[in-house]
Design an enzyme around this catalytic site. Sequence first.
Site, PDB file in Angstrom:
ATOM      1  N   CYS A 114       1.317  -1.301   0.397  1.00 58.10           N
ATOM      2  CA  CYS A 114      -0.245   0.170   0.102  1.00 58.10           C
ATOM      3  C   CYS A 114       1.069   1.295  -0.262  1.00 58.10           C
ATOM      4  O   CYS A 114       0.198   2.090  -0.583  1.00 58.10           O
ATOM      5  CB  CYS A 114      -0.836   0.266   1.191  1.00 58.10           C
ATOM      6  SG  CYS A 114      -2.008  -1.196   1.369  1.00 58.10           S
ATOM      7  N   HIS A 248      -3.537   7.401   2.121  1.00 60.05           N
ATOM      8  CA  HIS A 248      -3.240   6.094   2.064  1.00 60.05           C
ATOM      9  C   HIS A 248      -4.813   5.978   2.336  1.00 60.05           C
ATOM     10  O   HIS A 248      -5.199   6.507   3.404  1.00 60.05           O
ATOM     11  CB  HIS A 248      -2.460   4.596   1.945  1.00 60.05           C
ATOM     12  CG  HIS A 248      -3.307   3.828   2.193  1.00 60.05           C
ATOM     13  ND1 HIS A 248      -3.988   3.261   0.768  1.00 60.05           N
ATOM     14  CD2 HIS A 248      -3.074   2.755   2.716  1.00 60.05           C
ATOM     15  CE1 HIS A 248      -3.623   1.891   1.099  1.00 60.05           C
ATOM     16  NE2 HIS A 248      -4.358   1.436   2.749  1.00 60.05           N
ATOM     17  N   ASN A 278      -9.811   0.273   0.019  1.00 60.89           N
ATOM     18  CA  ASN A 278      -8.440   0.393  -0.177  1.00 60.89           C
ATOM     19  C   ASN A 278      -8.109  -0.313  -1.621  1.00 60.89           C
ATOM     20  O   ASN A 278      -7.981  -1.277  -1.479  1.00 60.89           O
ATOM     21  CB  ASN A 278      -7.808  -0.652   1.134  1.00 60.89           C
ATOM     22  CG  ASN A 278      -6.468  -0.454   0.872  1.00 60.89           C
ATOM     23  OD1 ASN A 278      -5.979   0.263   0.327  1.00 60.89           O
ATOM     24  ND2 ASN A 278      -6.217  -1.122   2.202  1.00 60.89           N
TER      25      ASN A 278
END
Length: 321
Positions: A114, A248, A278
Amino acid sequence: MALRSVLTGVGSHLPQRILTNAELAKRVDTSDEWIVERTGIRQRHIAADGERTSDLACGAGVQALQSAGRDAKDIDLIIVATTTPDLTFPATAARVQAELGVVNGAAFDLQAVCSGFIFALATADNFLARGQAKAALVIGAETFSRIMDWEDRGTCVLFGDGAGAVVLEAREERSDRGVISTFLRTDGRMHDLLYVDGGPSQTQSVGKVRMIGNAVFRQAVEHISGAMLEACARAGVALDEVDWFVPHQANQRILDGVARKLGIDVDKVVSTVALHGNTSAASVPLALDVASRDGRIKKGDLVLMEALGGGLTWGAALVRM
């Protein structure tokens, strides 16, 4: 005059298929209320059968090039941040290079889960600042749906597919536009908090995402906050001077937790988690593109991007648009 990496274009691309919480509730023991309360996510995009990470990356790359007023001949570096490559090799970036018609320079993938886009941005910045490339296409692209355990409600509700991209150009800037500072960290001792339980060397399989959610949440708030402060300190910039925070998009609770910890006005935090979930390495450039296209982020704004991912990895990048 020193070279500076200036962000001249931004783009994104999402699969057409949308998977809502209500649809997920038919597949796993969950509900829209449960997901929204714990994550803030209402839907996510899912790649179609046969739709590859490189397809999403190319879509975002084309948009970024158009935004920058550039075309393939201007690019001499492509970095694709991804955990879900098309193939074990060659690099997804090589396929993107070929599909976009880029014939100059190098193309390679970068793996920091990520945090991948932040790591890729810092890597491209170093190439450009040293004069080793003139214009870079930096892409975060994922098809995380391919590595989900759709019976694990602790993970399958969180992730989606998508891509985001930026064009960075080496310029002799008299202003402070461009990448001002970056901060990257990894702590491999926390490997087991967030990982995929497969790989060609260890299991000869792709594997599925495994996560200890509460532990990742605590680490995310602490390390993302620290990375943000460090990136600002390296630039001699106070946190309250930042115009926009582009984190993020892991979980709305993490975004809110970091904002509370640092005393950040939530109206300055770009959140797309409700609509995209996500999207791992794609989430930061995807959110950056959304806020740029809707007019929130403008030329001259000071933007702080940050992320945490498996590894654990974390980092931040301070950029003057």
